[in-house]
Every structure is written in structure tokens, then in C-alpha cells.
Scaffold this active site. Sequence first.
Site, mmCIF file in Angstrom:
data_model
loop_
_atom_site.group_PDB
_atom_site.id
_atom_site.type_symbol
_atom_site.label_atom_id
_atom_site.label_comp_id
_atom_site.label_asym_id
_atom_site.label_seq_id
_atom_site.Cartn_x
_atom_site.Cartn_y
_atom_site.Cartn_z
ATOM 1 N N GLY A 155 0.817 -1.213 0.000
ATOM 2 C CA GLY A 155 0.000 0.000 0.000
ATOM 3 C C GLY A 155 0.846 1.256 0.000
ATOM 4 O O GLY A 155 0.586 2.209 -0.748
ATOM 5 N N TYR B 295 -8.968 -18.337 4.654
ATOM 6 C CA TYR B 295 -8.245 -17.244 4.008
ATOM 7 C C TYR B 295 -8.656 -17.111 2.548
ATOM 8 O O TYR B 295 -8.870 -15.998 2.047
ATOM 9 C CB TYR B 295 -6.740 -17.470 4.115
ATOM 10 C CG TYR B 295 -5.908 -16.458 3.359
ATOM 11 C CD1 TYR B 295 -5.925 -15.110 3.721
ATOM 12 C CD2 TYR B 295 -5.103 -16.845 2.294
ATOM 13 C CE1 TYR B 295 -5.156 -14.178 3.031
ATOM 14 C CE2 TYR B 295 -4.333 -15.913 1.596
ATOM 15 C CZ TYR B 295 -4.367 -14.591 1.964
ATOM 16 O OH TYR B 295 -3.617 -13.670 1.272
#
Length: 406
Positions: free
Chosen positions: A20, A165
Site C-alpha cells: 500500500g 483465508y
Amino acid sequence: MMGKLAGRTLFITGGSRGIGKAIALRAAQDGANIVIAAKTAEPHPKLPGTIYTAAKEVEAAGGKCLPCIVDVREETQVRAAVDAAIKAFGGIDILVNNASAISLTSTLDTEMKRYDLMQNINTRGTFLVSKICIPHLKKSTNPHILNLSPPLNMSKHWFSNHVAYTMAKYGMSMCVLGMAEEFASDGIAVNALWPRTAIHTAAIEMLTGPDSARHSRKPEIMADAAYHILTKPSRSCSGNFFIDDDVLKAEGVTDLTHYACDPSYADKLMPDFFLDDSPNTSFEISKMKPNLGGGEGIAKIFKTIEDKINPELVKKVQGVYLFQVSGAEEGFWHIDLKNGSGSSGKGKPEAAPDCTLSMDSKNFFDMFSGKLKPSAAFMTGKLKITGNLQIAMKLEKLMSSLKSKM
């Protein structure tokens, strides 16, 4: 700054570190406005960086930055951050849904609080932040949503080892599938981006140790790929599941060596999850399963391996493996694929091992029967590796090669 993203506003979740932050810094080089929406306001005891240190880096790179304390599970915090972004920059042009939680655990080993965390951050968080940003994205001249999530692939091996997940990450990808179509008439591009190989970040190093960096690429490859996607006309680029190096190759980038953390290992990188070109093709011994146990299971596995070893495999692998097994069938076993015609069996090898792999007998059986991928076992702590990690990571290819000869 007069780059393609100059004056554009990016709202990035989980942008205080890792991929990010790398995307934020790449956009900042163009003079973009960046909203860092993440939880880390105070330094983490094991992970570097906060929203404030990330903001300083963004501004040093040439952008403007608004750090916002945001837990994507909390609607009020998301709305407050979006309102602040509109007040500071006048709008939102790009949303990057990067915030994510990971736990590569089996069904029985997944605590419900961990399940809820992954679902709430990955799937619900992506949906929530998108929902709140979309009314503002509609006002942009080139609006994009980019989710850091994998291509949808219904192959069972991507579910069997860590179904919780997988469901959580695929929830992010399903947002791409649905929203790309839902908002096509508004001109909002909704795409996904996923790495071909392991990406080295501080969080991954905390999980796997510093040696994993050698077999990983830098977050900058994802940032550069994201840049190319986010600068495309939104009405001509939506509903795609992009892979980082495919994006760069399509842009004419032919040499990816500089993205490797260690350029000398650029052709020895650990594959990431969910991609068909690196599936879980682990060595299967399914025909032997009814006979495993009784203190002879591991012996039968190694007898099968020994029967499949040949000089070609020895030449290709060039590694000696020592397995230290605990639990029901405690002991040492080895595979020598470096010396002579190769060998395997009980006890330590005559030659010094290149790597030692330690695990309990149950996980050992799961790994050699295709239920547990070696890389997943390593990342979740079920498999401990000492010695030459490069040789150890050849284990999956070794298993695949042996399987093809069954």
C-alpha cells in the site's frame, strides 16, 4: 510534478507500510494527493511505520498526504476519512483496497476470531470502503477501484489448505467481478492486482524470517503495475484480474531483475498463491494412504520416493535434504539428490545436508500427500527450515516431478 496522476486523489487502505505504501509513493512521484487510511497511528513493536511516517515519505516523494486513522471494519471511521478527503482535496479519483488479514490455517486450526477478522477486513472492508467511496468516484473524470486480490480460481487445492483465508480473499475478488459490471455505465473501472511471486514486506518477514527476502520481489513491482492500471482510461479497462509482471511486460518492461530483493536469485523466486502456473502439485501417495501408519508410514513414503529417483532428477535438483520428524514416527530421514545416482531412506545422509526440514509426522504426511503445500507449511510455522532456503524451496518442484513419474 506533471505526471499522469498529478492532482489526482488516491484513497489507499492499509497504506502505512508494504505494498500500500509503495503504491502511494509511486503516485506521489507524479504529484498526487494521497489519503493513507490505516490503523497504525502508534509504532508497532515488531513492524516499522505509521500513517504519519508514511505521510512524511509521500510528501518527500512529491505528493500531498492526509493520514487518517481507519479500521476498515468500522463504518464511522471510514465515512469520517472519506469526508476528510473530500474536504482536503475536493474529491476522490482512485480507491485502492489494500487492507488485508492473513492466516494460512486449516479449518480445524482456524479460530473463529481469526476467521471473523479475515472476513471483516478483507471482504466486508473492501465492500464497505468501496460503497462509501463510489458516490465520489462517480464525479471523477477517470475513476478507478483497484483491489489487491487474486484471480478467481475454483481449483480445490487453493481451498483445501486454508479455506478461510481463500474465501476472504476471493470475497475481494468477487467485489471486482460484481462492481465492474454494476458500475460500468458510470465509467468506474474496477480491477484486481495480484503478484506472481512472494512480495517481501515487513509483515511477511515477521512471519517467515529474513531469509524469505532472498526469494521474493520488492513491493515496487506491485506499485509500478498498479500505476499502469490506474493511469488507463477507466471506461476501457475494467473487470480484469491482473498479475503484476504481466502488466509490466505488456508495457514493454522485459527485464524484471531489479525487482528481486536479491538480483542473483531473480530466477529462483517463491511463487505466490492462487495462480495456475504454480499450483499445489505436491507429491501424492493417495494409493498408499490406507496402508500408512502402524509405524511404517514414513518408511513407505521414502521407499516410493527412492523408486522414483534417477540421475536426471539428481542433476536438476543438486540438493541434500534432512527431515527431522517428531511425533508418532519420530526420527531422521533423508533425500540425497546431489551425489551419485541419488538416494533416500531412514537416518542422516552420508553427505552434509544442504537444508534441514523439521515437522511433526502428521504434517509430514499431509505435505507428502498433497494436503499441505510446503510453502504454506513454512509460512504457518508447521515446517521449520534451517540451512539453504533456496534448496528447500525446490521441494515443491521436486514433489511435482516425482508425482509425474508415479
